[in-house]
Design a protein around this motif. Structure first.
Motif, PDB file in Angstrom:
ATOM      1  N   ASN A   1      -9.052  13.036  -7.284  1.00 53.13           N
ATOM      2  CA  ASN A   1      -8.175  12.219  -6.434  1.00 53.13           C
ATOM      3  C   ASN A   1      -7.036  13.035  -5.822  1.00 53.13           C
ATOM      4  O   ASN A   1      -6.246  12.527  -5.068  1.00 53.13           O
TER       5      ASN A   1
ATOM      6  N   ASP B   1       0.847  -1.194   0.000  1.00 52.24           N
ATOM      7  CA  ASP B   1       0.000   0.000   0.000  1.00 52.24           C
ATOM      8  C   ASP B   1       0.883   1.245   0.000  1.00 52.24           C
ATOM      9  O   ASP B   1       1.528   1.562   0.993  1.00 52.24           O
TER      10      ASP B   1
ATOM     11  N   TYR C   1       1.679   3.446   3.339  1.00 49.77           N
ATOM     12  CA  TYR C   1       0.542   4.100   3.989  1.00 49.77           C
ATOM     13  C   TYR C   1       0.777   4.206   5.499  1.00 49.77           C
ATOM     14  O   TYR C   1       0.416   5.195   6.126  1.00 49.77           O
TER      15      TYR C   1
ATOM     16  N   ASP D   1      -3.144   8.572  -1.902  1.00 49.13           N
ATOM     17  CA  ASP D   1      -2.954   7.267  -1.276  1.00 49.13           C
ATOM     18  C   ASP D   1      -3.394   6.161  -2.230  1.00 49.13           C
ATOM     19  O   ASP D   1      -2.574   5.355  -2.680  1.00 49.13           O
ATOM     20  N   ASP D   2      -4.678   6.092  -2.586  1.00 49.35           N
ATOM     21  CA  ASP D   2      -5.219   5.062  -3.488  1.00 49.35           C
ATOM     22  C   ASP D   2      -5.647   5.683  -4.814  1.00 49.35           C
ATOM     23  O   ASP D   2      -6.128   6.825  -4.853  1.00 49.35           O
ATOM     24  N   HIS D   3      -5.487   4.921  -5.908  1.00 49.27           N
ATOM     25  CA  HIS D   3      -5.714   5.468  -7.246  1.00 49.27           C
ATOM     26  C   HIS D   3      -7.191   5.570  -7.627  1.00 49.27           C
ATOM     27  O   HIS D   3      -7.548   6.300  -8.570  1.00 49.27           O
ATOM     28  N   HIS D   4      -8.091   4.849  -6.958  1.00 49.39           N
ATOM     29  CA  HIS D   4      -9.533   4.897  -7.223  1.00 49.39           C
ATOM     30  C   HIS D   4      -9.854   4.638  -8.691  1.00 49.39           C
ATOM     31  O   HIS D   4     -10.642   5.343  -9.317  1.00 49.39           O
TER      32      HIS D   4
ATOM     33  N   LYS E   1       1.952   5.434  -0.904  1.00 51.55           N
ATOM     34  CA  LYS E   1       1.465   6.808  -0.824  1.00 51.55           C
ATOM     35  C   LYS E   1       2.482   7.699  -1.508  1.00 51.55           C
ATOM     36  O   LYS E   1       3.686   7.499  -1.383  1.00 51.55           O
TER      37      LYS E   1
ATOM     38  N   SER F   1      -5.530  -2.177  -5.559  1.00 49.48           N
ATOM     39  CA  SER F   1      -6.407  -1.043  -5.260  1.00 49.48           C
ATOM     40  C   SER F   1      -5.706  -0.002  -4.391  1.00 49.48           C
ATOM     41  O   SER F   1      -6.151   1.146  -4.314  1.00 49.48           O
ATOM     42  N   THR F   2      -4.614  -0.414  -3.754  1.00 47.45           N
ATOM     43  CA  THR F   2      -3.869   0.497  -2.877  1.00 47.45           C
ATOM     44  C   THR F   2      -2.719   1.187  -3.596  1.00 47.45           C
ATOM     45  O   THR F   2      -1.945   1.909  -2.963  1.00 47.45           O
ATOM     46  N   ASP F   3      -2.565   0.965  -4.927  1.00 45.35           N
ATOM     47  CA  ASP F   3      -1.561   1.708  -5.681  1.00 45.35           C
ATOM     48  C   ASP F   3      -1.942   3.185  -5.702  1.00 45.35           C
ATOM     49  O   ASP F   3      -3.120   3.548  -5.540  1.00 45.35           O
ATOM     50  N   SER F   4      -0.961   4.027  -5.927  1.00 43.51           N
ATOM     51  CA  SER F   4      -1.187   5.478  -5.878  1.00 43.51           C
ATOM     52  C   SER F   4      -1.103   6.089  -7.270  1.00 43.51           C
ATOM     53  O   SER F   4      -0.317   5.644  -8.117  1.00 43.51           O
TER      54      SER F   4
END
Length: 544
Positions: A145, A58, A116, A76-79, A60, A91-94
């Motif tokens: 984002n 994860d 993170y 933090d997260d790319h959404h 940031k 899902s936790t990639d930035s």
């Protein structure tokens, strides 16, 4: 004053961090709680992401304006913005897009990659895409984002800069120590195995290194206090910064005054030291300023580094101890103790332990302890010890032909004198490096003999002179010098003179000094050092 800080930050930034260019992808690995920074040249639109098969934790991303140390954007997260780049993205990639605007000062930007939290670490890849190298994704769609941070410097950014300053301090001190260590080691190897040099003093180099590290540490503390003031806007840090500068300059000036006083009152009356000052006085004062202390400079210029004449003033151990004892006033009381107090004050204000303050406190305490113990020991020595100054003329063509060897070799003759002639401890005998100019067609050996005062009041000066004359009469001293200096013939030795040194003269109850009874010299000359000249030199000679 605030406009000076960007320069400081720019200098500190050189030693830390890597760079990333537009369109480049870099990879790395982080440990728990770690981070990595990359400097970059911003364009109108700048995109950073950790999307890809390499990243496995994860992440940031933060974009930081180095001054005033402000996190201008983070993600933090790319959404969902990474799916079009790499379908297997976590899902936790930035993913972060940031629009550049010209800052108040021209200072660097860098992007910071971290986990993170402390439990997030591992391998990562970071890609930089700028307006000149688009990947086909509409940047305006990703502004939701982007989290813009308040212009107030964040604790994270402050920690980064504080860490960078600590690392720069550490690198600077290590490099300074390595320079002295390398010089000392090379000169020691040269003295032992290449060109024999019995006069080289490694302790002098180590002592000078301690002085320099202490003073340079104070300089880094000034930078640290300036950074703290810029970050916190706390005027107490400004006071600490200014006081630290004062307590750096004050001991430097004080030590220069002490150096000038010692030169004019004692050393200019010594033929050898006066000749050295004629050639190198400007260099002596320059090195005193650069090293932050005339005591460090004196140690360096009496170390006989690489056997060079510039590094041998010819100050005897007795006079050198008398001069260095004065540093308790100019260095310990004017520098080390005040800097120790200022560092403690700074740590209390910060509420945490920083490397610069701790390192500076350690060097200050070491310097204080060494100086005070040395001074107390020397005072005790002066109460119980006398010193005799002996001169012996060694002449002959064979001596002048081998002068390059004669001026650096003395260990075997030294051993012969204290073992076979005088019968005293080796540390009690000091033979100074000979030089051309004392006498014609030869050299004059200056020998200093220390001995404990006898309660009976018996002066051993006459006995030392008789022992030396006996070794000359039977030819043993000539043979010792011939073998060590590799002379073709036996040298001629004569004109032996022995007297008490100036620093140890004590008046007896009748008001007459011991030296006056031993040598018959006038009372006036008792206060002149060895190699005395009758003409009084002008003080302007120091600045020639």
């Amino acid at each position: 004053m605030a406009k000076l800080f960007p320069v400081i930050f720019s200098l500190l930034s050189i030693s830390n961090g890597q760079t990333i260019s537009c369109g480049e992808t870099v990879t790395g690995s982080l440990s728990a709680g770690g981070y990595q920074i990359y400097y970059f040249t911003p364009t109108s639109s700048n995109t950073f992401y950790t999307c890809g098969s390499v990243t496995n934790f994860d992440t940031k991303i933060e974009v930081v304006l180095e001054y005033p140390n402000t996190v201008v954007a983070l993600n933090d997260d790319h959404h969902g913005n990474c799916t079009s780049i790499y379908s297997g993205s976590l899902s936790t990639d930035s993913y972060l897009t940031w629009t550049y605007s010209v800052p108040a000062y021209s200072v660097p930007y860098y992007v910071r990659v971290c986990g993170y939290d402390t439990s997030s670490y591992g391998d990562y890849s970071l890609t930089f895409v700028c307006s000149d190298d688009d990947v086909g994704i509409v940047t305006t769609a990703k502004t939701s984002n982007l989290q813009t941070v308040s212009p107030t410097p964040s604790p994270t950014a402050y920690t980064i800069v504080s860490s960078r300053t600590d690392n720069s301090y550490l690198y600077g001190q290590v490099i300074t120590a390595l320079v002295f260590a390398i010089l000392g080691l090379l000169s020691l190897l040269d003295a032992k195995y290449c060109r024999k040099n019995d006069y080289f003093s490694l302790p002098a180099i180590l002592t000078a290194a301690l002085h320099v590290l202490d003073v340079y540490g104070d300089g880094w503390f000034v930078v640290s206090a300036a950074v703290d003031y810029a970050e916190s806007d706390n005027t107490q840090f400004l006071v600490i910064c200014l006081l630290s500068v004062v307590f750096i300059l004050l001991p430097v000036i004080s030590s220069l005054v002490q150096l000038h006083h010692a030169s004019c009152k004692y050393w200019l009356f010594d033929t050898r030291i006066r000749e050295w000052l004629l050639s190198y006085s400007q260099l002596l004062y320059f090195v005193s300023v650069v090293t932050g202390s005339s005591f460090a400079a004196i140690e360096i210029f009496n170390s006989n580094l690489f056997g060079l004449d510039v590094f041998y003033m010819g100050i005897s151990r007795q006079y050198l101890l008398g001069f260095t004892a004065k540093q308790v006033y100019s260095m310990s009381m004017m520098e080390d103790i005040p800097q120790l107090i200022l560092c403690t004050w700074s740590l209390v204000l910060k509420g945490r332990v920083d490397l610069i303050e701790v390192g500076n406190m350690i060097f200050s305490m070491i310097s204080i302890v060494v100086t005070v113990v040395s001074m107390c020991l020397q005072k005790q020595i002066y109460k119980t010890q006398e010193s005799a100054h002996v001169t012996i003329d060694v002449t002959g063509e064979c001596v002048m032909k081998q002068f390059k060897i004669c001026k650096n070799r003395i260990s075997e003759t030294h051993a012969f004198l204290y073992q076979s002639v005088l019968g005293i401890h080796e540390k009690s005998v000091e033979i100074q490096k000979p030089f051309v100019g004392d006498i014609r067609n030869g050299v004059r050996l200056h020998i200093h003999i220390c001995y404990v005062c006898e309660e009976s009041g018996v002066n051993p000066v006459v006995r030392y002179e008789d022992l030396l004359n006996a070794s000359i009469d039977n030819g043993s001293l000539q043979k010792a010098l011939k073998e060590e200096w590799e002379l073709e013939d036996l040298p001629e030795i004569g004109n032996v003179s022995c007297r008490l040194s100036k620093y140890n003269l004590k008046a007896n109850k009748t008001g007459k000094s011991d030296e006056g009874e031993a040598t018959g010299e006038s009372e006036t000359n008792h206060y002149l050092p060895p190699n005395t000249v009758t003409a009084t030199p002008t003080k302007l000679i120091l600045f020639t």
